[in-house]
Design a protein around this motif. Structure first.
Motif, PDB file in Angstrom:
ATOM      1  N   ALA A 225      -1.557   6.489  -5.392  1.00 15.30           N
ATOM      2  CA  ALA A 225      -2.914   5.743  -5.047  1.00 15.30           C
ATOM      3  C   ALA A 225      -2.983   6.719  -3.468  1.00 15.30           C
ATOM      4  N   VAL A 226      -4.099   6.478  -3.023  1.00 14.72           N
ATOM      5  CA  VAL A 226      -4.761   7.069  -1.692  1.00 14.72           C
ATOM      6  C   VAL A 226      -5.151   5.982  -0.843  1.00 14.72           C
ATOM      7  N   LEU A 227      -4.545   6.128   0.436  1.00 17.67           N
ATOM      8  CA  LEU A 227      -5.348   5.019   1.430  1.00 17.67           C
ATOM      9  C   LEU A 227      -6.643   5.318   1.695  1.00 17.67           C
ATOM     10  N   VAL A 228      -7.202   4.158   1.765  1.00 19.78           N
ATOM     11  CA  VAL A 228      -8.717   4.081   2.467  1.00 19.78           C
ATOM     12  C   VAL A 228      -8.480   3.571   3.913  1.00 19.78           C
ATOM     13  N   SER A 229      -8.041   2.643   4.235  1.00 14.06           N
ATOM     14  CA  SER A 229      -7.613   2.004   5.658  1.00 14.06           C
ATOM     15  C   SER A 229      -6.767   1.181   5.568  1.00 14.06           C
ATOM     16  N   ASP A 230      -6.021   0.794   6.821  1.00 17.51           N
ATOM     17  CA  ASP A 230      -4.842  -0.066   6.955  1.00 17.51           C
ATOM     18  C   ASP A 230      -5.592  -0.776   8.247  1.00 17.51           C
ATOM     19  N   ASP A 231      -5.176  -2.198   8.265  1.00 20.56           N
ATOM     20  CA  ASP A 231      -5.258  -3.141   9.100  1.00 20.56           C
ATOM     21  C   ASP A 231      -6.699  -3.622   9.168  1.00 20.56           C
ATOM     22  N   ILE A 232      -7.670  -3.027   9.412  1.00 17.31           N
ATOM     23  CA  ILE A 232      -9.189  -3.044   9.505  1.00 17.31           C
ATOM     24  C   ILE A 232      -9.904  -2.235   8.318  1.00 17.31           C
TER      25      ILE A 232
ATOM     26  N   ARG B   2      -4.297   6.544   8.927  1.00 15.45           N
ATOM     27  CA  ARG B   2      -2.980   5.983   9.573  1.00 15.45           C
ATOM     28  C   ARG B   2      -2.699   4.791   8.875  1.00 15.45           C
ATOM     29  N   ILE B   3      -1.443   4.394   8.652  1.00 21.65           N
ATOM     30  CA  ILE B   3      -0.798   3.243   8.328  1.00 21.65           C
ATOM     31  C   ILE B   3       0.214   2.823   8.941  1.00 21.65           C
ATOM     32  N   GLU B   4       0.376   1.464   9.469  1.00 21.03           N
ATOM     33  CA  GLU B   4       1.487   1.135  10.039  1.00 21.03           C
ATOM     34  C   GLU B   4       2.713   0.844   9.224  1.00 21.03           C
ATOM     35  N   LEU B   5       3.899   1.262   9.502  1.00 15.55           N
ATOM     36  CA  LEU B   5       5.092   0.930   8.864  1.00 15.55           C
ATOM     37  C   LEU B   5       5.933   0.142   9.847  1.00 15.55           C
TER      38      LEU B   5
ATOM     39  N   GLY C 178       6.947   2.755  12.449  1.00 18.58           N
ATOM     40  CA  GLY C 178       5.783   3.400  13.699  1.00 18.58           C
ATOM     41  C   GLY C 178       4.460   3.346  12.706  1.00 18.58           C
ATOM     42  N   ILE C 179       3.488   4.004  13.462  1.00 13.56           N
ATOM     43  CA  ILE C 179       2.097   4.545  12.598  1.00 13.56           C
ATOM     44  C   ILE C 179       2.419   5.899  12.102  1.00 13.56           C
ATOM     45  N   ILE C 180       1.999   5.984  11.100  1.00 13.24           N
ATOM     46  CA  ILE C 180       2.023   7.386  10.343  1.00 13.24           C
ATOM     47  C   ILE C 180       1.066   7.625   9.790  1.00 13.24           C
ATOM     48  N   GLU C 181       0.420   9.142   9.557  1.00 18.77           N
ATOM     49  CA  GLU C 181      -0.390   9.429   8.782  1.00 18.77           C
ATOM     50  C   GLU C 181      -0.201   9.882   7.365  1.00 18.77           C
ATOM     51  N   VAL C 182      -1.071   9.574   6.419  1.00 17.50           N
ATOM     52  CA  VAL C 182      -0.816   9.806   5.269  1.00 17.50           C
ATOM     53  C   VAL C 182      -2.008  10.140   4.339  1.00 17.50           C
ATOM     54  N   LEU C 183      -2.048  10.838   3.166  1.00 13.69           N
ATOM     55  CA  LEU C 183      -3.210  11.277   2.386  1.00 13.69           C
ATOM     56  C   LEU C 183      -4.455  10.167   2.297  1.00 13.69           C
ATOM     57  N   HIS C 184      -5.454  10.222   2.658  1.00 16.26           N
ATOM     58  CA  HIS C 184      -6.543   9.228   2.528  1.00 16.26           C
ATOM     59  C   HIS C 184      -7.705   9.781   1.951  1.00 16.26           C
ATOM     60  N   THR C 185      -8.766   8.848   1.761  1.00 13.07           N
ATOM     61  CA  THR C 185     -10.159   9.030   1.494  1.00 13.07           C
ATOM     62  C   THR C 185     -10.944   8.248   2.400  1.00 13.07           C
ATOM     63  N   LYS C 186     -12.183   8.841   2.677  1.00 11.84           N
ATOM     64  CA  LYS C 186     -13.063   8.127   3.591  1.00 11.84           C
ATOM     65  C   LYS C 186     -13.502   6.788   3.168  1.00 11.84           C
ATOM     66  N   TYR C 187     -13.645   6.603   1.739  1.00 10.69           N
ATOM     67  CA  TYR C 187     -14.189   5.454   1.193  1.00 10.69           C
ATOM     68  C   TYR C 187     -13.885   5.409  -0.367  1.00 10.69           C
TER      69      TYR C 187
ATOM     70  N   ALA D  78       0.929  -1.183  -0.136  1.00  4.81           N
ATOM     71  CA  ALA D  78      -0.107  -0.062  -0.112  1.00  4.81           C
ATOM     72  C   ALA D  78       0.744   1.290   0.001  1.00  4.81           C
ATOM     73  N   LEU D  79       1.825   1.393   0.757  1.00  2.00           N
ATOM     74  CA  LEU D  79       2.783   2.461   0.822  1.00  2.00           C
ATOM     75  C   LEU D  79       3.457   2.609  -0.493  1.00  2.00           C
ATOM     76  N   ARG D  80       3.846   1.487  -1.173  1.00  2.00           N
ATOM     77  CA  ARG D  80       4.546   1.823  -2.529  1.00  2.00           C
ATOM     78  C   ARG D  80       3.318   2.384  -3.642  1.00  2.00           C
ATOM     79  N   LEU D  81       2.006   2.025  -3.376  1.00  2.00           N
ATOM     80  CA  LEU D  81       1.036   2.394  -4.293  1.00  2.00           C
ATOM     81  C   LEU D  81       0.710   3.754  -4.029  1.00  2.00           C
ATOM     82  N   ILE D  82       0.879   3.936  -2.534  1.00  2.00           N
ATOM     83  CA  ILE D  82       0.409   5.795  -2.449  1.00  2.00           C
ATOM     84  C   ILE D  82       1.621   6.428  -2.882  1.00  2.00           C
TER      85      ILE D  82
END
Length: 158
Positions: free
Chosen positions: A40-47, A68-71, A75-84, A32-36
């Motif tokens: 790409a934009v994060l929707v959700s990580d882990d759940i 938030r995404i875990e690396l 650690g856990i970092i904040e990235v650009l994301h979309t709600k859905y 996901a991080l490499r796609l971001i």
């Protein structure tokens, strides 16, 4: 339909949702991080919550982990994301896969038959493979199909 939770990571590429599934440590967040990094934009990580919206499966984050995404090792970092994002494809983290996979490979997620691609997440080419697989699905106008609409012995893509 009530939302179900899936242990996965979800990203959106040009507004098309991709659900990355696999066991813990299989490379979902890394991919996901490499796609971001490629746009790409994060929707959700882990759940990831999967719910129905206008007859299509929708991917969204739990509010407490949104953006938030875990690396591992960082650690856990904040990235650009979309709600859905509307789910278009599932990418399964696989240690090995067929050189040329069968056509119309799919998996069942939240009551839908969803196009599936198997990816070795830590290969250098994995982000490109996800993008090309998604592009082929979008270009063919293939959408997840409710399982209730699939008759026995019928392929989801027919």
């Amino acid at each position: 339909m009530t939302a179900i939770s899936v242990h996965a990571t979800a990203i959106a590429i040009n507004y098309h949702g991709v659900l990355l599934v696999g066991p813990s440590g299989s490379g979902k967040s890394d991919l996901a991080l490499r796609l971001i990094d490629r746009g790409a934009v994060l929707v959700s990580d882990d759940i990831v919550y999967v719910e129905q919206s206008e007859g299509k499966p929708l991917l969204r984050a739990a509010p407490n982990i949104e953006g938030r995404i875990e690396l591992r090792g960082v650690g856990i970092i904040e990235v650009l994301h979309t709600k859905y994002a509307a789910m278009r494809m599932v990418a399964e983290m696989a240690p090995s896969y067929e050189r040329i996979p069968p056509e119309n490979l799919s998996t069942d997620i939240a009551g839908y038959s969803v196009p599936l691609v198997k990816i070795a997440a830590l290969e250098a080419s994995a982000p490109l493979k996800v993008e090309y697989a998604l592009r082929s699905i979008v270009d063919a106008d293939i959408w997840p199909m409710p399982l209730s609409h699939i008759r026995p012995n019928e392929s989801p893509a027919t």
